[in-house]
Design an enzyme around this catalytic site. Structure first.
Site, PDB file in Angstrom:
ATOM      1  CB  THR A  54      -0.914   0.070   1.141  1.00 62.80           C
ATOM      2  OG1 THR A  54      -2.100  -1.276   1.215  1.00 62.80           O
ATOM      3  CG2 THR A  54      -1.811   0.974   0.961  1.00 62.80           C
ATOM      4  CB  THR A  55       4.181   2.048   1.657  1.00 66.09           C
ATOM      5  OG1 THR A  55       2.638   2.452   3.050  1.00 66.09           O
ATOM      6  CG2 THR A  55       4.608   3.398   2.221  1.00 66.09           C
ATOM      7  CE1 TYR A  77     -15.762  -0.884  -6.012  1.00 60.09           C
ATOM      8  CE2 TYR A  77     -16.346  -2.930  -7.586  1.00 60.09           C
ATOM      9  CZ  TYR A  77     -16.291  -0.862  -7.002  1.00 60.09           C
ATOM     10  OH  TYR A  77     -17.435  -0.421  -7.207  1.00 60.09           O
ATOM     11  CE1 TYR A  88      -1.761  -4.807   4.037  1.00 60.28           C
ATOM     12  CE2 TYR A  88      -0.976  -4.651   1.969  1.00 60.28           C
ATOM     13  CZ  TYR A  88      -1.199  -4.574   2.891  1.00 60.28           C
ATOM     14  OH  TYR A  88      -1.140  -3.651   2.842  1.00 60.28           O
ATOM     15  CE  LYS A 129       2.525  -4.691   5.397  1.00 60.87           C
ATOM     16  NZ  LYS A 129       0.030  -4.365   5.517  1.00 60.87           N
ATOM     17  CB  VAL A 139       4.385  -4.072   7.502  1.00 58.87           C
ATOM     18  CG1 VAL A 139       4.699  -3.910   7.002  1.00 58.87           C
ATOM     19  CG2 VAL A 139       4.895  -6.081   7.889  1.00 58.87           C
TER      20      VAL A 139
END
Length: 297
Positions: A46-47, A109, A137, A166, A208
């Site tokens: 994401t980052t 989504y 994740y 995660k 994380v």
């Protein structure tokens, strides 16, 4: 199989002014993080603005980080994507270039029921060797799909190469349930880095951390103090880190991380549209607000 541990930095992806992946800046960031003592690197999450890159760009980022890290730290590549075939290709690519493992976010989504969730991970993991580690994740606030304890247990039973999760939502109850998967033999790493010490105390293996992409030192210090049994000092470090993550907006704006990287001599670069870079007035305000949290040397 290798697992994630300690300070696991969710890396940013630096883009040039014309929107290209800046591999030189990415190499700078890799060296900076390793020099500051992080334990693991986690690009393309994401980052790292993963859904704003195409498959070729994600492979380029993965190759750059693995090559530059050169075995100095553990590197897991995030490979989640909207299309399952792309997920498999990214996972296979990560293994081929020498990454230590991969992370795969839940489908996004569209709502996915528990049966479909288990089958998704079973299909993806079946395309990889059983000794190549995979982290599930879970980030329901963005992906819109969650995984409860019973479903995670089914995924672990169906996928021998799933070594852990995660978990990036600040629900300590769910986090605690995950610690019980496979009878406690399941790696749990926690995304909310402002709760790093409480998670360590409960038994997680690491955080994380997006915030550590620009200021890794406080997280490295918390982990060092915890492992040394210096719990009072670790608590003080955690309280300071909690305040710092608020200044960094907790990862809600990647341009914040990139501007602080640049401030520290690592070219942070630009975010990719539709995201926007910080206006200059906000950059100046950020510099003033973050100054007390920057190392003096």
């Amino acid at each position: 199989m290798k697992t994630l541990f300690g300070v696991i930095t969710a890396m940013t992806t630096p883009f040039t002014a014309d929107g290209q992946v800046d591999t030189e800046a990415l190499e700078q960031q890799t060296d900076f993080l390793i020099d500051k003592g992080v334990n693991c690197l986690y690009p393309c999450g994401t980052t790292g603005e993963m859904y704003l890159m195409d498959e070729a760009e994600r492979k380029l980022v993965a190759e750059t980080v693995v090559r530059r890290a050169a075995g100095r730290v553990t590197v897991f590549i995030h490979c989640g994507a909207m299309h399952e075939d792309e997920v498999v290709r990214l996972c296979r690519h990560a293994r081929a270039i020498g990454a230590d493992g991969v992370g795969v976010v839940t489908p996004s989504y569209f709502g996915v029921n528990p049966r479909a969730m288990v089958e998704y991970y079973r299909r993806v993991c079946s395309q990889l060797p059983e000794d190549f580690p995979v982290y599930v994740y879970v980030i329901p606030q963005l992906a819109m799909n969650d995984i409860d304890f019973a479903t995670m247990q089914q995924i672990a039973d169906a996928c021998p190469n799933v070594v852990g999760v995660k978990y990036s939502f600040a629900d300590m109850r769910r986090f605690t349930e995950y610690l019980k998967v496979r009878g406690g033999k399941f790696s749990v790493v926690f995304g909310p880095d402002d709760l790093f010490l409480p998670a360590l105390v409960m038994g997680c293996e690491g955080t994380v951390s997006g915030c550590s992409s620009c200021i890794p030192e406080p997280f490295v210090e918390i982990y060092r103090l915890f492992r040394a049994g210096e719990y009072d000092k670790a608590r003080q470090a955690q309280l300071r880190c909690f305040d710092m993550t608020r200044v960094l907006k907790g990862g809600s704006d990647m341009s914040v991380f990139k501007n602080v990287q640049t401030l520290r001599g690592v070219r942070g670069g630009h975010v990719r549209k539709p995201l926007l870079d910080l206006p200059e007035a906000e950059v100046q305000a950020l510099k003033e607000a973050i100054a007390p949290y920057l190392p003096k040397n």
